[in-house]
Scaffold this active site. Structure first.
Site, PDB file in Angstrom:
ATOM      1  N   ASN A   9      52.255  29.186  16.799  1.00 52.72           N
ATOM      2  CA  ASN A   9      52.209  28.812  15.380  1.00 52.72           C
ATOM      3  C   ASN A   9      53.336  29.562  14.667  1.00 52.72           C
ATOM      4  O   ASN A   9      53.233  30.761  14.433  1.00 52.72           O
ATOM      5  CB  ASN A   9      50.833  29.199  14.818  1.00 52.72           C
ATOM      6  CG  ASN A   9      50.739  28.989  13.324  1.00 52.72           C
ATOM      7  OD1 ASN A   9      51.610  28.370  12.707  1.00 52.72           O
ATOM      8  ND2 ASN A   9      49.679  29.508  12.714  1.00 52.72           N
ATOM      9  N   LYS A  11      54.300  29.346  11.670  1.00 59.00           N
ATOM     10  CA  LYS A  11      54.047  29.566  10.235  1.00 59.00           C
ATOM     11  C   LYS A  11      55.310  29.199   9.441  1.00 59.00           C
ATOM     12  O   LYS A  11      56.035  28.294   9.838  1.00 59.00           O
ATOM     13  CB  LYS A  11      53.573  31.001   9.992  1.00 59.00           C
ATOM     14  CG  LYS A  11      52.426  31.379  10.936  1.00 59.00           C
ATOM     15  CD  LYS A  11      51.730  32.640  10.591  1.00 59.00           C
ATOM     16  CE  LYS A  11      50.619  32.902  11.599  1.00 59.00           C
ATOM     17  NZ  LYS A  11      49.810  34.061  11.277  1.00 59.00           N
ATOM     18  N   HIS A  96      43.450  26.812   9.546  1.00 58.36           N
ATOM     19  CA  HIS A  96      43.947  28.168   9.783  1.00 58.36           C
ATOM     20  C   HIS A  96      43.485  29.084   8.644  1.00 58.36           C
ATOM     21  O   HIS A  96      43.393  28.653   7.496  1.00 58.36           O
ATOM     22  CB  HIS A  96      45.483  28.154   9.857  1.00 58.36           C
ATOM     23  CG  HIS A  96      46.027  29.466  10.334  1.00 58.36           C
ATOM     24  ND1 HIS A  96      46.200  30.544   9.502  1.00 58.36           N
ATOM     25  CD2 HIS A  96      46.396  29.880  11.574  1.00 58.36           C
ATOM     26  CE1 HIS A  96      46.660  31.562  10.215  1.00 58.36           C
ATOM     27  NE2 HIS A  96      46.790  31.183  11.470  1.00 58.36           N
ATOM     28  N   GLY A 174      48.009  38.840  12.450  1.00 58.95           N
ATOM     29  CA  GLY A 174      49.194  39.470  11.857  1.00 58.95           C
ATOM     30  C   GLY A 174      49.045  40.956  11.602  1.00 58.95           C
ATOM     31  O   GLY A 174      49.871  41.548  10.919  1.00 58.95           O
ATOM     32  N   SER A 214      47.048  38.489  16.826  1.00 60.84           N
ATOM     33  CA  SER A 214      47.839  39.576  17.415  1.00 60.84           C
ATOM     34  C   SER A 214      47.917  39.514  18.938  1.00 60.84           C
ATOM     35  O   SER A 214      47.885  40.553  19.618  1.00 60.84           O
ATOM     36  CB  SER A 214      47.316  40.943  16.945  1.00 60.84           C
ATOM     37  OG  SER A 214      47.485  41.067  15.545  1.00 60.84           O
TER      38      SER A 214
HETATM   39  P1  PGA Z   1      49.410  36.477  14.944  1.00 63.63           P
HETATM   40  O1  PGA Z   1      48.977  35.086  14.279  1.00 63.63           O
HETATM   41  O2  PGA Z   1      49.584  36.225  16.426  1.00 63.63           O
HETATM   42  O3  PGA Z   1      50.709  36.843  14.264  1.00 63.63           O
HETATM   43  O4  PGA Z   1      48.323  37.444  14.667  1.00 63.63           O
HETATM   44  C1  PGA Z   1      48.081  34.237  14.940  1.00 63.63           C
HETATM   45  C2  PGA Z   1      47.783  33.051  14.077  1.00 63.63           C
HETATM   46  O5  PGA Z   1      47.798  33.175  12.843  1.00 63.63           O
HETATM   47  O6  PGA Z   1      47.516  31.951  14.589  1.00 63.63           O
END
Ligand code: PGA
Length: 257
Positions: A9, A11, A96, A174, A214
Site C-alpha cells: 500500500n 498510500k 483502511h 506506521g 509495521s
Molecule cells: P505500515 O502500513 O506498514 O507503514 O505500518 C501498513 C498499512 O497501513 O497498510
C-alpha cells in the site's frame, strides 16, 4: 490451500514518474512465482504509469487504494470502480484505518463500497483493526466482529469468495511497533470463526487473512510462520524495491517454491 498474498500500500507516495522507475526495477528484481501473489496499490495518479511499466507479462497485480460507491456522477475528487478496472486494477483496498480515521469512513460506507467492488469484479482487501485504547480495554474481539458485521452483512458466498481481509491493528500502522504474532494470531482466529459462524467453514477456510502494521523484512517471517496468517499488507516497507522484494522472497520461502 490459500495462496499467500503480499500487498504493498503506497498510500500518498510517489509521483507517476517515480512510480514508473520503481516498477521497472521491481519487475526486473521479482520474477513470477506461482506460490505467492504480489499486488501493489499506487496512488490513482500513478496507476497508468505503473501498469505500463508492469507490461503485459507481469504477474504483479494492481490495486486501487479506495473507490467511490457510485459508478459515475457529481462526486468531485472521487474515483469509481469502472475507472479502476479500466486501468487494470484487479484489487481495491477498502476500509483502511486512515480512511476511517481521517476521512470519516464508517462501516456503512465501507459496506456500500464493498458492494460496488463486488459488482464490478474488483477483489476487495478489507481492513479491520482496533485502536490501542480498544485493545487495552479488552474490546478487540468485539470491535473486530462489529466491523466485520457492519462491512459484510448480507453478502453471499459468491461475494465472499472474492474477499481478502487484512487485520491491521491501528496502533501498529506506521509506528514501527508491529503486533507480535502472539497478539495477531488470536485475532486472525477470531476473524475465521466469524466467517465460519456467519457463512460456512468452507468460506472460513478459503478466505485469506493478511496481517498489516509495521511489517518489515525483519519481522515478516515471524507472522508467516503461522498458518493463520496468509500474507501481509505492507505500507512503509513497500516503498523501497529492496525491502518489498525481500518481503516477497521471504513469503516465497515459506511456501518452499
Ligand atoms: P505500515 O502500513 O506498514 O507503514 O505500518 C501498513 C498499512 O497501513 O497498510
Amino acid at each position: 490451500m490459500r495462496t499467500s498474498l503480499i500487498a504493498g500500500n503506497w498510500k500518498m507516495n510517489k509521483t507517476a514518474s517515480e512510480a514508473a522507475a520503481f516498477t521497472h526495477e521491481l519487475v526486473q528484481r521479482k520474477p513470477a512465482s506461482p506460490s505467492v501473489e504480489i499486488v501493489i496499490a499506487p496512488p490513482f495518479t500513478a496507476l497508468d504509469s505503473v501498469r505500463r511499466a508492469l507490461g503485459t507479462e507481469s504477474s504483479i497485480g494492481l490495486a486501487g487504494q479506495n473507490l467511490h460507491w457510485a459508478d459515475s456522477g457529481a462526486y468531485t475528487g472521487e474515483v469509481s470502480a469502472p475507472m479502476l478496472k479500466d486501468l487494470g486494477c484487479r484489487y481495491v483496498i477498502l476500509g483502511h484505518s486512515e480512511r476511517r480515521a481521517l476521512f470519516g469512513e464508517t462501516d456503512e460506507i465501507i459496506h456500500k463500497k464493498l458492494a460496488t467492488a463486488f459488482r464490478h469484479g474488483l477483489k476487495p482487501i478489507l481492513c479491520v483493526g482496533e485502536s490501542l485504547a480498544q485493545r487495552e480495554a479488552g474490546q478487540t474481539t468485539q470491535l473486530i466482529a462489529q466491523q466485520l458485521r457492519g462491512c459484510l452483512a448480507g453478502f453471499t458466498p459468491t461475494h465472499l469468495a472474492m474477499l481478502t481481509i487484512a487485520y491491521e491493528p491501528v496502533w501498529a500502522i506506521g509506528t514501527g511497533k508491529a503486533a507480535s504474532p502472539e497478539q495477531a494470531v488470536p485475532v486472525h482466529q477470531t476473524i475465521r470463526l466469524f466467517l465460519q459462524n456467519e457463512w460456512s467453514s468452507a468460506i472460513a477456510q478459503e478466505t485469506r487473512i493478511l496481517y498489516g502494521g509495521s511489517v518489515t523484512p525483519q519481522n515478516v517471517s515471524s507472522f508467516l510462520a503461522s498458518e493463520e496468517i496468509d500474507g501481509a499488507l505492507v505500507g512503509g516497507a513497500c516503498l523501497q524495491v529492496e525491502s518489498f522484494v525481500t518481503i516477497a522472497d521471504l513469503a516465497q520461502k515459506r511456501t518452499g517454491h
